[in-house]
Structure formats: structure tokens, C-alpha cells
Design a protein around this motif. Sequence first.
Motif, short mmCIF file in Angstrom:
data_model
loop_
_atom_site.label_atom_id
_atom_site.label_comp_id
_atom_site.label_asym_id
_atom_site.label_seq_id
_atom_site.Cartn_x
_atom_site.Cartn_y
_atom_site.Cartn_z
N MET A 3 0.84 -1.24 0.09
CA MET A 3 -0.07 -0.05 0.02
C MET A 3 0.79 1.37 0.14
SD MET A 3 -3.25 -1.30 0.06
CE MET A 3 -3.96 0.00 0.70
N HIS A 4 0.46 2.37 -0.83
CA HIS A 4 1.18 3.36 -0.60
C HIS A 4 0.03 4.74 -1.23
CE1 HIS A 4 4.38 6.39 -1.38
NE2 HIS A 4 3.83 6.32 -2.45
N GLY A 5 -0.20 5.47 -0.12
CA GLY A 5 -1.01 6.52 -0.43
C GLY A 5 -2.49 5.86 -0.54
N GLY A 6 -2.90 4.81 0.18
CA GLY A 6 -4.12 4.17 0.25
C GLY A 6 -4.16 3.52 -0.81
N ARG A 9 0.17 -0.56 -5.35
CA ARG A 9 1.18 -0.15 -6.28
C ARG A 9 1.14 -1.17 -7.54
NH1 ARG A 9 6.19 0.22 -2.17
NH2 ARG A 9 5.64 2.52 -1.47
N THR A 10 1.19 -0.60 -8.60
CA THR A 10 1.29 -1.36 -9.91
C THR A 10 2.34 -2.06 -10.00
OG1 THR A 10 2.08 0.37 -11.16
CG2 THR A 10 -0.38 0.30 -10.93
N GLN A 11 2.44 -3.17 -10.82
CA GLN A 11 3.74 -3.68 -11.21
C GLN A 11 4.91 -2.80 -11.85
OE1 GLN A 11 4.74 -6.98 -10.42
NE2 GLN A 11 6.88 -6.45 -11.13
N ALA A 12 4.54 -1.76 -12.74
CA ALA A 12 5.42 -0.68 -13.10
C ALA A 12 5.85 -0.01 -12.20
CB ALA A 12 4.88 0.18 -13.89
N GLU A 13 5.16 0.47 -10.93
CA GLU A 13 5.48 1.15 -10.02
C GLU A 13 6.70 0.40 -9.06
OE1 GLU A 13 2.19 4.14 -8.74
OE2 GLU A 13 1.91 2.10 -8.06
N ARG A 14 6.35 -0.71 -8.93
CA ARG A 14 7.41 -1.76 -8.13
C ARG A 14 8.60 -1.79 -8.84
NH1 ARG A 14 2.44 -4.62 -7.05
NH2 ARG A 14 3.07 -6.09 -8.59
N ASP A 15 8.34 -2.24 -10.26
CA ASP A 15 9.78 -2.16 -10.72
C ASP A 15 10.50 -0.73 -11.14
OD1 ASP A 15 8.86 -4.82 -11.77
OD2 ASP A 15 8.24 -4.16 -13.62
N ALA A 16 9.97 0.30 -11.17
CA ALA A 16 10.61 1.37 -10.83
C ALA A 16 11.30 1.73 -9.64
CB ALA A 16 9.50 2.87 -11.25
N ILE A 17 10.67 1.10 -8.57
CA ILE A 17 11.28 1.53 -7.23
C ILE A 17 12.44 0.62 -7.14
CG2 ILE A 17 10.82 0.99 -4.89
CD1 ILE A 17 8.24 1.96 -5.18
N THR A 18 12.32 -0.55 -7.94
CA THR A 18 13.53 -1.64 -7.91
C THR A 18 14.72 -1.09 -8.59
OG1 THR A 18 11.81 -3.60 -7.46
CG2 THR A 18 14.46 -4.21 -8.32
N VAL A 19 14.33 -0.64 -9.76
CA VAL A 19 15.54 0.03 -10.71
C VAL A 19 16.32 1.14 -9.98
CG1 VAL A 19 15.96 1.11 -12.71
CG2 VAL A 19 14.55 -0.84 -12.91
N GLU A 20 15.36 1.99 -9.45
CA GLU A 20 16.11 3.12 -8.59
C GLU A 20 16.69 2.76 -7.60
OE1 GLU A 20 16.38 7.14 -8.95
OE2 GLU A 20 15.38 5.97 -10.17
#
Length: 95
Positions: A3-6, A9-20
Motif C-alpha cells: 500500500m502507498h497512499g491508500g 502499487r502497480t507492477q510498473a511502480e514496483r519495477d521502477a522502485i527496484t530499478v531506482e
Amino acid sequence: MTMHGGRRRTQAERDAITVEIGYALFSAAFAAAVVFGAIAGPAFLFDLPDPLETLLRRTGLVVAPVLFAVRVISVLVRFRGPAQPSQPGRTNPDS
């Protein structure tokens, strides 16, 4: 945990976080290695007096991890971006 902000998270958001996170760690390790080499390198390459060699090596051992931590934190804080509005559909706090 997802959960993030209620919302989830989408798979794309999780992937972006992992890459970052990977980018933050890799760039921090590279920067720390370069700085350590610049500071402590002369102690390994040249025949310097013992106190100076010790000073350069210890300074490199202190500065490199500090730089690593600062770099990781700065990349991840910058990635976090602007805060989401507290109420969906509202972009102005006065509305």
C-alpha cells in the motif's frame, strides 16, 4: 506492504522502485570507490612517510562510506517525488 497512499502499487511502480534502488546502490558504490581511490590512492602508489600514509588511508576509509550513504539517500529522496494530494481530485490545498 504493497500500500502507498491508500492504493496498491502497480507492477510498473514496483519495477521502477527496484530499478531506482539498484541505481542508487551502484552509483553510490562507484562514487565511493572513486573518492577512496583519489584520497587513499597516493598512499598505495607512492613511498610516503608512515604518518601521511596512515592519514590518507584512514581519511579514505571515513569519507567513502559517508559519501555512499549520502548518495543513496539523495537518489532515493529525489525519486520519491512530490507528495500526492491528501484527497483524490484535489490539487490545491485551499480547495
